[in-house]
Design a protein around this motif. Sequence first.
Motif, PDB file in Angstrom:
ATOM      1  N   VAL A  51       0.836  -1.202   0.000  1.00  0.00           N
ATOM      2  CA  VAL A  51       0.000   0.000   0.000  1.00  0.00           C
ATOM      3  C   VAL A  51       0.870   1.249   0.000  1.00  0.00           C
ATOM      4  O   VAL A  51       0.581   2.220  -0.715  1.00  0.00           O
ATOM      5  CB  VAL A  51      -0.970  -0.008   1.202  1.00  0.00           C
ATOM      6  CG1 VAL A  51      -1.596   1.370   1.397  1.00  0.00           C
ATOM      7  CG2 VAL A  51      -2.055  -1.059   0.997  1.00  0.00           C
ATOM      8  N   ALA A  52       1.943   1.232   0.774  1.00  0.00           N
ATOM      9  CA  ALA A  52       2.844   2.388   0.809  1.00  0.00           C
ATOM     10  C   ALA A  52       3.419   2.662  -0.583  1.00  0.00           C
ATOM     11  O   ALA A  52       3.527   3.825  -1.015  1.00  0.00           O
ATOM     12  CB  ALA A  52       3.963   2.140   1.815  1.00  0.00           C
ATOM     13  N   GLU A  53       3.780   1.593  -1.311  1.00  0.00           N
ATOM     14  CA  GLU A  53       4.310   1.752  -2.664  1.00  0.00           C
ATOM     15  C   GLU A  53       3.238   2.317  -3.606  1.00  0.00           C
ATOM     16  O   GLU A  53       3.508   3.220  -4.400  1.00  0.00           O
ATOM     17  CB  GLU A  53       4.805   0.412  -3.199  1.00  0.00           C
ATOM     18  CG  GLU A  53       6.065  -0.102  -2.516  1.00  0.00           C
ATOM     19  CD  GLU A  53       6.462  -1.483  -3.027  1.00  0.00           C
ATOM     20  OE1 GLU A  53       5.923  -1.895  -4.088  1.00  0.00           O
ATOM     21  OE2 GLU A  53       7.294  -2.140  -2.393  1.00  0.00           O
ATOM     22  N   LEU A  54       2.026   1.788  -3.517  1.00  0.00           N
ATOM     23  CA  LEU A  54       0.944   2.232  -4.405  1.00  0.00           C
ATOM     24  C   LEU A  54       0.570   3.683  -4.137  1.00  0.00           C
ATOM     25  O   LEU A  54       0.232   4.431  -5.073  1.00  0.00           O
ATOM     26  CB  LEU A  54      -0.279   1.322  -4.235  1.00  0.00           C
ATOM     27  CG  LEU A  54      -0.121  -0.113  -4.752  1.00  0.00           C
ATOM     28  CD1 LEU A  54      -1.317  -0.958  -4.365  1.00  0.00           C
ATOM     29  CD2 LEU A  54       0.075  -0.123  -6.269  1.00  0.00           C
ATOM     30  N   ILE A  55       0.628   4.103  -2.882  1.00  0.00           N
ATOM     31  CA  ILE A  55       0.361   5.504  -2.554  1.00  0.00           C
ATOM     32  C   ILE A  55       1.449   6.396  -3.134  1.00  0.00           C
ATOM     33  O   ILE A  55       1.174   7.437  -3.734  1.00  0.00           O
ATOM     34  CB  ILE A  55       0.248   5.690  -1.022  1.00  0.00           C
ATOM     35  CG1 ILE A  55      -1.026   5.023  -0.503  1.00  0.00           C
ATOM     36  CG2 ILE A  55       0.257   7.177  -0.658  1.00  0.00           C
ATOM     37  CD1 ILE A  55      -1.150   5.025   1.010  1.00  0.00           C
ATOM     38  N   GLN A  56       2.715   5.960  -2.980  1.00  0.00           N
ATOM     39  CA  GLN A  56       3.837   6.740  -3.503  1.00  0.00           C
ATOM     40  C   GLN A  56       3.757   6.870  -5.022  1.00  0.00           C
ATOM     41  O   GLN A  56       4.095   7.916  -5.591  1.00  0.00           O
ATOM     42  CB  GLN A  56       5.157   6.092  -3.090  1.00  0.00           C
ATOM     43  CG  GLN A  56       6.384   6.887  -3.518  1.00  0.00           C
ATOM     44  CD  GLN A  56       7.676   6.229  -3.065  1.00  0.00           C
ATOM     45  OE1 GLN A  56       7.680   5.078  -2.634  1.00  0.00           O
ATOM     46  NE2 GLN A  56       8.770   6.961  -3.176  1.00  0.00           N
ATOM     47  N   GLU A  57       3.302   5.813  -5.691  1.00  0.00           N
ATOM     48  CA  GLU A  57       3.195   5.822  -7.150  1.00  0.00           C
ATOM     49  C   GLU A  57       1.962   6.559  -7.649  1.00  0.00           C
ATOM     50  O   GLU A  57       1.820   6.811  -8.846  1.00  0.00           O
ATOM     51  CB  GLU A  57       3.191   4.379  -7.677  1.00  0.00           C
ATOM     52  CG  GLU A  57       4.526   3.668  -7.468  1.00  0.00           C
ATOM     53  CD  GLU A  57       4.413   2.152  -7.584  1.00  0.00           C
ATOM     54  OE1 GLU A  57       3.286   1.652  -7.825  1.00  0.00           O
ATOM     55  OE2 GLU A  57       5.438   1.476  -7.436  1.00  0.00           O
ATOM     56  N   GLY A  58       1.037   6.898  -6.740  1.00  0.00           N
ATOM     57  CA  GLY A  58      -0.122   7.697  -7.113  1.00  0.00           C
ATOM     58  C   GLY A  58      -1.357   6.923  -7.507  1.00  0.00           C
ATOM     59  O   GLY A  58      -2.365   7.510  -7.901  1.00  0.00           O
ATOM     60  N   PHE A  59      -1.329   5.587  -7.377  1.00  0.00           N
ATOM     61  CA  PHE A  59      -2.472   4.787  -7.794  1.00  0.00           C
ATOM     62  C   PHE A  59      -3.485   4.563  -6.678  1.00  0.00           C
ATOM     63  O   PHE A  59      -4.620   4.157  -6.930  1.00  0.00           O
ATOM     64  CB  PHE A  59      -1.992   3.443  -8.345  1.00  0.00           C
ATOM     65  CG  PHE A  59      -1.178   3.590  -9.586  1.00  0.00           C
ATOM     66  CD1 PHE A  59      -1.777   3.890 -10.795  1.00  0.00           C
ATOM     67  CD2 PHE A  59       0.205   3.481  -9.554  1.00  0.00           C
ATOM     68  CE1 PHE A  59      -1.030   4.059 -11.950  1.00  0.00           C
ATOM     69  CE2 PHE A  59       0.963   3.650 -10.699  1.00  0.00           C
ATOM     70  CZ  PHE A  59       0.346   3.945 -11.898  1.00  0.00           C
ATOM     71  N   VAL A  60      -3.093   4.833  -5.464  1.00  0.00           N
ATOM     72  CA  VAL A  60      -3.972   4.672  -4.302  1.00  0.00           C
ATOM     73  C   VAL A  60      -3.828   5.907  -3.432  1.00  0.00           C
ATOM     74  O   VAL A  60      -2.738   6.474  -3.321  1.00  0.00           O
ATOM     75  CB  VAL A  60      -3.610   3.394  -3.506  1.00  0.00           C
ATOM     76  CG1 VAL A  60      -4.362   3.333  -2.185  1.00  0.00           C
ATOM     77  CG2 VAL A  60      -3.912   2.152  -4.343  1.00  0.00           C
ATOM     78  N   VAL A  61      -4.925   6.321  -2.829  1.00  0.00           N
ATOM     79  CA  VAL A  61      -4.888   7.438  -1.879  1.00  0.00           C
ATOM     80  C   VAL A  61      -5.585   7.020  -0.601  1.00  0.00           C
ATOM     81  O   VAL A  61      -6.475   6.164  -0.599  1.00  0.00           O
ATOM     82  CB  VAL A  61      -5.554   8.706  -2.455  1.00  0.00           C
ATOM     83  CG1 VAL A  61      -4.766   9.255  -3.629  1.00  0.00           C
ATOM     84  CG2 VAL A  61      -6.997   8.430  -2.843  1.00  0.00           C
ATOM     85  N   GLU A  62      -5.148   7.624   0.513  1.00  0.00           N
ATOM     86  CA  GLU A  62      -5.840   7.432   1.788  1.00  0.00           C
ATOM     87  C   GLU A  62      -7.009   8.393   1.827  1.00  0.00           C
ATOM     88  O   GLU A  62      -6.863   9.583   1.550  1.00  0.00           O
ATOM     89  CB  GLU A  62      -4.892   7.671   2.958  1.00  0.00           C
ATOM     90  CG  GLU A  62      -3.812   6.618   3.067  1.00  0.00           C
ATOM     91  CD  GLU A  62      -2.970   6.793   4.314  1.00  0.00           C
ATOM     92  OE1 GLU A  62      -2.685   5.767   4.971  1.00  0.00           O
ATOM     93  OE2 GLU A  62      -2.608   7.943   4.611  1.00  0.00           O
ATOM     94  N   SER A  63      -8.177   7.873   2.174  1.00  0.00           N
ATOM     95  CA  SER A  63      -9.377   8.691   2.160  1.00  0.00           C
ATOM     96  C   SER A  63      -9.554   9.395   3.502  1.00  0.00           C
ATOM     97  O   SER A  63      -9.418   8.783   4.560  1.00  0.00           O
ATOM     98  CB  SER A  63     -10.605   7.827   1.861  1.00  0.00           C
ATOM     99  OG  SER A  63     -11.775   8.595   1.971  1.00  0.00           O
TER     100      SER A  63
END
Length: 399
Positions: A51-63
Amino acid sequence: MLNNLAGKGSTALRVQNKVTVLNVIKEHNLSTRAEIAAITHITKATISEIVAELIQEGFVVESSLINEETRMGRKGTPLKFNHDCAYTLSIDLGGTKIKLALFNAGLELIDEKVISTFKTKTRHDFMAHFNQTILSFIADLKVDRTKIAAIGIATAGIVNHETGFILEGSPNLPEWEGFNLVDEVHTATGIPVVIENDVRAALIGEICAGSCKNVSSAMLIGIGTGLGSALVIDGKLMRGNRNAAGEIGYMILSREQLNNNWHNKGALETYCSGSGIEQRYASITGNALSCSEIFARIESDHLAQALIEELSDSLAIGVINSITIANPEKIILYGGVCTNSQHFLERTQAIINRHTLTNTSVQLELSEMGSNAPIFGMAVMAMSCAHPTINFLKNIQLK
């Protein structure tokens, strides 16, 4: 980019876990890390790293959304798929109009534009106008151009989606065959390009968001100026040996028709298309009327009535023949002639019902998406090519 999920030193299992986590977040919006672990059976520690990687890459955000459900005991921060991580430009290139639309990675329509098709005599001039139109549309968009992952173009004719070549084109577009449309647009824009036959694109649109959701075997018949069809059988989009699957306009309806030359317009298309009806009416009466005008005369003009009954019967024959081969769960009718379906649909369905059995019976349905089906389908295809690890269609194979 997401189609290169493997980081330095990543294992195949790690990459697969990352793909799994991303698609779970996409499909189960506002899932927490703990919930993702419960769904995937991947350890919580691994989930947190991915999840940390996906957030850094911009594909996932914390709501930051706090709703009643969160207050009632959900532990952890909800995660959501970032719909604005990428965009696709989708184009329906028709003989009378060109529709351009921008979609985000959540397949939400962001902006669109419709223009009349250019009246040029050469393909060179046409492509100059076409490429400039694309560039102007992009320039006017309020999104980061670098996030446009692909351009998807739906066009009439026989196309090779792998090489980008127009093999046999539309008579409504100048010199529209034997050239690489993908290369020409990519050279002008610098953006990856995907092309597909417009009727196939429309069927994918219907499967993703229209009449054919959750259907693995379906047929779409486009009845407009010409006649064509597209098929998905057992979850696979049918293209055929040379990308000509679905050219039902060339079906032969009778023994007598074997003596005719149907190269320019197929037998079924002659009897079951807007241009076919117009040509036959004009050849008999010498009066050139549009298809819509002929339909408007159905109550007062015996020839108009006979031609539309012939359309209905010919369509029924084409559908019955297709049913015996493909056995689809749904058949969708799409295109300009279908706006007059009240004049022929009931008759066509009655004939089909008489000639099908329990295991082959099917109800004809009109397209839910109408003229939006091809641009939506091309958005799906373009995004799937740009980011093949994101699941946009469940259980449907596009290649």
